[in-house]
Design an enzyme around this catalytic site. Sequence first.
Site, PDB file in Angstrom:
ATOM      1  N   HIS A 207      -1.874   7.161  14.177  1.00  0.00           N
ATOM      2  CA  HIS A 207      -0.548   6.698  13.531  1.00  0.00           C
ATOM      3  C   HIS A 207      -0.041   7.545  12.627  1.00  0.00           C
ATOM      4  O   HIS A 207       1.202   7.615  12.447  1.00  0.00           O
ATOM      5  CB  HIS A 207      -0.845   5.345  12.842  1.00  0.00           C
ATOM      6  CG  HIS A 207      -1.944   5.700  11.514  1.00  0.00           C
ATOM      7  ND1 HIS A 207      -3.201   5.705  11.695  1.00  0.00           N
ATOM      8  CD2 HIS A 207      -1.395   5.851  10.289  1.00  0.00           C
ATOM      9  CE1 HIS A 207      -3.595   5.935  10.397  1.00  0.00           C
ATOM     10  NE2 HIS A 207      -2.741   6.140   9.568  1.00  0.00           N
TER      11      HIS A 207
ATOM     12  N   HIS B  32       3.801   7.553   5.062  1.00  0.00           N
ATOM     13  CA  HIS B  32       2.589   7.998   5.815  1.00  0.00           C
ATOM     14  C   HIS B  32       1.980   7.102   6.723  1.00  0.00           C
ATOM     15  O   HIS B  32       1.258   7.449   7.539  1.00  0.00           O
ATOM     16  CB  HIS B  32       1.496   8.468   4.511  1.00  0.00           C
ATOM     17  CG  HIS B  32       0.833   7.192   4.073  1.00  0.00           C
ATOM     18  ND1 HIS B  32       1.426   6.419   3.345  1.00  0.00           N
ATOM     19  CD2 HIS B  32      -0.385   6.923   4.331  1.00  0.00           C
ATOM     20  CE1 HIS B  32       0.526   5.744   2.812  1.00  0.00           C
ATOM     21  NE2 HIS B  32      -0.685   5.618   3.582  1.00  0.00           N
ATOM     22  N   ASP B  33       2.206   5.706   6.543  1.00  0.00           N
ATOM     23  CA  ASP B  33       1.740   4.787   7.395  1.00  0.00           C
ATOM     24  C   ASP B  33       2.677   4.040   8.369  1.00  0.00           C
ATOM     25  O   ASP B  33       2.375   3.175   9.024  1.00  0.00           O
ATOM     26  CB  ASP B  33       1.014   3.649   6.611  1.00  0.00           C
ATOM     27  CG  ASP B  33      -0.365   4.194   6.545  1.00  0.00           C
ATOM     28  OD1 ASP B  33      -1.148   5.258   7.096  1.00  0.00           O
ATOM     29  OD2 ASP B  33      -1.288   3.570   5.767  1.00  0.00           O
TER      30      ASP B  33
ATOM     31  N   HIS C 240       1.006  -1.202   0.001  1.00  0.00           N
ATOM     32  CA  HIS C 240      -0.004  -0.226  -0.010  1.00  0.00           C
ATOM     33  C   HIS C 240       0.909   1.484   0.075  1.00  0.00           C
ATOM     34  O   HIS C 240       0.574   2.169  -0.706  1.00  0.00           O
ATOM     35  CB  HIS C 240      -0.673  -0.060   1.315  1.00  0.00           C
ATOM     36  CG  HIS C 240      -1.492   1.416   1.427  1.00  0.00           C
ATOM     37  ND1 HIS C 240      -2.494   1.929   0.823  1.00  0.00           N
ATOM     38  CD2 HIS C 240      -1.236   2.126   2.527  1.00  0.00           C
ATOM     39  CE1 HIS C 240      -2.852   3.189   1.038  1.00  0.00           C
ATOM     40  NE2 HIS C 240      -2.355   3.431   2.334  1.00  0.00           N
TER      41      HIS C 240
END
Length: 174
Positions: A81, A49-50, A10
Amino acid sequence: LGATHKRFEHSIGVMHLAGEVMRTLSTKHPELGITDRQVELVMVAGLLHDIGHGPFSHMFDSMFIPTVTERYHGGRIKKNHEAFSAEMVEHLVKVNELAYTQDEIDFVQSLICPERYRQIQNMYRDNMWLYEIIANEESGLDVDKFDYLMRDSRALGIGDIRMRIKRILMLMEV
C-alpha cells in the site's frame, strides 16, 4: 482523539504529528534551516501515506494484489500500500493541478515509500533524518506508529498516553 481506527482520522493524526515533529526540530535546531515548505511537504506525506490502502487494509496487500496480478497480468506485482500511496500522490497532484514541483512530488513519494525511491533519498543524504518521521526504516518508530499507539491505548483502556508521545516528540534530536 477517539478510540476509532478510521483511516481518514488516522491520516489526519499522522499529518498533525509530522507537523509537530518538524516544528519542534525547527525550533531546537535552527541550523537545519527547515523551511515552511519542507514542513508542508512532510505533513502532506503524513496525510497521504495510507491513501493506497485497499479495502480490508493489509489483507489487500498480501492476498488480493498478488492473486489479481498473477491471474490477470501473468505474474505477481511486488507492491504494497505504501507503493500505491506514493504513486497516487503524483496522480492526485497532476489531476488536481496542485502547485508542487516534480522534485517536491518525488520527495513526498520518497517519504511515504523509501524502499522504492532510494535514488530520491540519495539527493537528501545530508538530511536522512527526514526519512525517520513518516516511515522509519531504522527503528520502526515514527508518527504513523505513534498515532496508532495513542488510539490503541485509549481503545484498550490502558489510559491516555498522548502526553508521553508528546514528550517523546519534544525530545527528538537530529
